[in-house]
Design a protein around this motif. Sequence first.
Motif, PDB file in Angstrom:
ATOM      1  N   VAL A 219       0.672  -1.238   0.130  1.00  0.00           N
ATOM      2  CA  VAL A 219       0.214   0.074   0.030  1.00  0.00           C
ATOM      3  C   VAL A 219       0.851   1.344  -0.084  1.00  0.00           C
ATOM      4  O   VAL A 219       1.811   1.356   0.624  1.00  0.00           O
ATOM      5  CB  VAL A 219      -1.029  -0.062   1.259  1.00  0.00           C
ATOM      6  CG1 VAL A 219      -1.477   1.374   1.297  1.00  0.00           C
ATOM      7  CG2 VAL A 219      -1.915  -1.087   1.260  1.00  0.00           C
ATOM      8  N   GLY A 220       0.792   2.103  -0.766  1.00  0.00           N
ATOM      9  CA  GLY A 220       1.190   3.557  -0.815  1.00  0.00           C
ATOM     10  C   GLY A 220       0.761   4.361   0.099  1.00  0.00           C
ATOM     11  O   GLY A 220      -0.493   4.380   0.543  1.00  0.00           O
TER      12      GLY A 220
ATOM     13  N   LEU B  82       1.013   8.622   1.106  1.00  0.00           N
ATOM     14  CA  LEU B  82       1.641  10.022   0.838  1.00  0.00           C
ATOM     15  C   LEU B  82       1.316  10.628   2.014  1.00  0.00           C
ATOM     16  O   LEU B  82       0.536  10.949   2.490  1.00  0.00           O
ATOM     17  CB  LEU B  82       0.734  10.812  -0.271  1.00  0.00           C
ATOM     18  CG  LEU B  82       0.780  10.004  -1.564  1.00  0.00           C
ATOM     19  CD1 LEU B  82      -0.334  10.680  -2.633  1.00  0.00           C
ATOM     20  CD2 LEU B  82       1.958   9.659  -2.263  1.00  0.00           C
TER      21      LEU B  82
ATOM     22  N   TYR C  16       4.060  -1.041   3.759  1.00  0.00           N
ATOM     23  CA  TYR C  16       3.827   0.209   3.190  1.00  0.00           C
ATOM     24  C   TYR C  16       4.941   0.703   2.618  1.00  0.00           C
ATOM     25  O   TYR C  16       6.087   0.590   2.779  1.00  0.00           O
ATOM     26  CB  TYR C  16       3.779   1.157   4.680  1.00  0.00           C
ATOM     27  CG  TYR C  16       2.425   0.760   5.371  1.00  0.00           C
ATOM     28  CD1 TYR C  16       1.136   0.981   4.910  1.00  0.00           C
ATOM     29  CD2 TYR C  16       2.557   0.165   6.750  1.00  0.00           C
ATOM     30  CE1 TYR C  16       0.014   0.897   5.539  1.00  0.00           C
ATOM     31  CE2 TYR C  16       1.585  -0.008   7.355  1.00  0.00           C
ATOM     32  CZ  TYR C  16       0.195   0.084   7.071  1.00  0.00           C
ATOM     33  OH  TYR C  16      -0.896   0.150   7.686  1.00  0.00           O
TER      34      TYR C  16
ATOM     35  N   TYR D 177       6.413   4.469   1.397  1.00  0.00           N
ATOM     36  CA  TYR D 177       5.971   6.274   1.614  1.00  0.00           C
ATOM     37  C   TYR D 177       6.503   7.059   0.637  1.00  0.00           C
ATOM     38  O   TYR D 177       7.789   6.671   0.176  1.00  0.00           O
ATOM     39  CB  TYR D 177       6.644   6.345   3.247  1.00  0.00           C
ATOM     40  CG  TYR D 177       6.265   5.701   4.284  1.00  0.00           C
ATOM     41  CD1 TYR D 177       4.962   5.923   4.771  1.00  0.00           C
ATOM     42  CD2 TYR D 177       6.740   4.338   4.678  1.00  0.00           C
ATOM     43  CE1 TYR D 177       4.350   5.367   5.862  1.00  0.00           C
ATOM     44  CE2 TYR D 177       6.240   3.679   5.828  1.00  0.00           C
ATOM     45  CZ  TYR D 177       4.961   4.029   6.305  1.00  0.00           C
ATOM     46  OH  TYR D 177       4.617   3.479   7.473  1.00  0.00           O
TER      47      TYR D 177
ATOM     48  N   LEU E 226       2.063  10.855  -6.387  1.00  0.00           N
ATOM     49  CA  LEU E 226       1.823   9.573  -7.140  1.00  0.00           C
ATOM     50  C   LEU E 226       2.571   8.755  -8.019  1.00  0.00           C
ATOM     51  O   LEU E 226       2.656   7.801  -8.063  1.00  0.00           O
ATOM     52  CB  LEU E 226       0.187   9.372  -7.668  1.00  0.00           C
ATOM     53  CG  LEU E 226      -0.911   9.597  -6.385  1.00  0.00           C
ATOM     54  CD1 LEU E 226      -2.400   9.958  -7.067  1.00  0.00           C
ATOM     55  CD2 LEU E 226      -0.983   8.512  -5.678  1.00  0.00           C
TER      56      LEU E 226
ATOM     57  N   PHE F 144       4.969   6.009  -7.267  1.00  0.00           N
ATOM     58  CA  PHE F 144       4.439   4.568  -7.155  1.00  0.00           C
ATOM     59  C   PHE F 144       4.275   3.939  -8.429  1.00  0.00           C
ATOM     60  O   PHE F 144       3.863   3.009  -8.542  1.00  0.00           O
ATOM     61  CB  PHE F 144       3.338   4.661  -6.207  1.00  0.00           C
ATOM     62  CG  PHE F 144       3.554   5.178  -4.854  1.00  0.00           C
ATOM     63  CD1 PHE F 144       4.488   4.975  -4.143  1.00  0.00           C
ATOM     64  CD2 PHE F 144       2.453   5.677  -4.047  1.00  0.00           C
ATOM     65  CE1 PHE F 144       4.868   5.317  -2.800  1.00  0.00           C
ATOM     66  CE2 PHE F 144       2.489   6.341  -2.942  1.00  0.00           C
ATOM     67  CZ  PHE F 144       3.707   6.199  -2.127  1.00  0.00           C
TER      68      PHE F 144
ATOM     69  N   LEU G  30       0.382  -1.776  -6.255  1.00  0.00           N
ATOM     70  CA  LEU G  30      -0.067  -1.483  -5.066  1.00  0.00           C
ATOM     71  C   LEU G  30      -1.666  -1.903  -4.964  1.00  0.00           C
ATOM     72  O   LEU G  30      -2.427  -1.885  -6.046  1.00  0.00           O
ATOM     73  CB  LEU G  30       0.062  -0.363  -4.807  1.00  0.00           C
ATOM     74  CG  LEU G  30       1.419   0.543  -4.843  1.00  0.00           C
ATOM     75  CD1 LEU G  30       1.386   2.124  -4.598  1.00  0.00           C
ATOM     76  CD2 LEU G  30       2.353  -0.130  -3.600  1.00  0.00           C
TER      77      LEU G  30
ATOM     78  N   THR H 263      -3.603   3.532  -2.471  1.00  0.00           N
ATOM     79  CA  THR H 263      -2.802   4.615  -1.935  1.00  0.00           C
ATOM     80  C   THR H 263      -3.571   5.324  -1.132  1.00  0.00           C
ATOM     81  O   THR H 263      -4.539   5.872  -1.314  1.00  0.00           O
ATOM     82  CB  THR H 263      -2.223   5.603  -2.957  1.00  0.00           C
ATOM     83  OG1 THR H 263      -1.477   4.720  -3.985  1.00  0.00           O
ATOM     84  CG2 THR H 263      -1.286   6.479  -2.446  1.00  0.00           C
TER      85      THR H 263
ATOM     86  N   VAL I 177      -7.267   7.692  -4.618  1.00  0.00           N
ATOM     87  CA  VAL I 177      -6.734   7.593  -3.381  1.00  0.00           C
ATOM     88  C   VAL I 177      -7.778   7.785  -2.050  1.00  0.00           C
ATOM     89  O   VAL I 177      -8.680   7.980  -2.482  1.00  0.00           O
ATOM     90  CB  VAL I 177      -5.650   8.903  -3.092  1.00  0.00           C
ATOM     91  CG1 VAL I 177      -4.726   8.806  -4.222  1.00  0.00           C
ATOM     92  CG2 VAL I 177      -6.455  10.243  -3.268  1.00  0.00           C
TER      93      VAL I 177
END
Length: 239
Positions: A26-27, A29, A51, A53, A80, A83, A88, A91, A111
């Motif tokens: 999972v992204g 931000l 994660y 980041y 974004l 990534f 993923l 996000t 997102v």
Amino acid sequence: MPADAVTDTLALLNDTHTRLRGPAHVGVLVPWGNTIVETELPRLGLDRVVYHYARLVPARRYRDPDDFLAEIAAAVPATLHQFARLSLAGTLVACTSTGFLTPEAYQDTAVVDAFGALQTLLHDVKASTIILATPYPTRHTQIQAARLQEQGFHVIAHASLDLGLLDDFTAVTPDRIAGLVHGIDAERRSRADAVVLSCTAWPTIDATALLQHELGIPVVSSNLALAYSAVRLARAAEA
């Protein structure tokens, strides 16, 4: 609160996580000056969620807190791209304030921001009447309360530490957070389905456990809600 409502959000998160069949990526931000998100998410013990980041860095220097938030939100679409080569499940935007102040800056992106994550978790614990506690300036707390009302939640009371948006929230202690909530009128507290600890930049895990034990109702923090949405994204990807 319904008889079958969840009263322990930490237990709900762990139970939902155990249903994952394997690891998921999972992204996240993170606003450039926020040091709490990357501290709290690992503490929640979700070993099947990996994660990734990336920092949301303002395009220009700012003097006003509202400019800061607008710049953070505006940085989402471009950030974004960091990534782009990753596979993923989804996000997250680890900022609550952008979600209730300037969500239009990234509304065309796929997102989940912390404000949306809070609402998802509140729905899943069947909470509709809530107490809102924040470190924000009073004005921003009032705006968030109004936005939650627009989304169908009854904010029965709200309280804030009235710190500046550019202040350092990291030193706020669990006892200070608990004191902020206990400072709300007891009769109103007794009618609440849940407590919301809004903001990803103050440490809330210990305060969540403390307040759930003291009040006997679910406590939903921004970082806990982000973790819960991460697991939901992972489960959706597996499905």
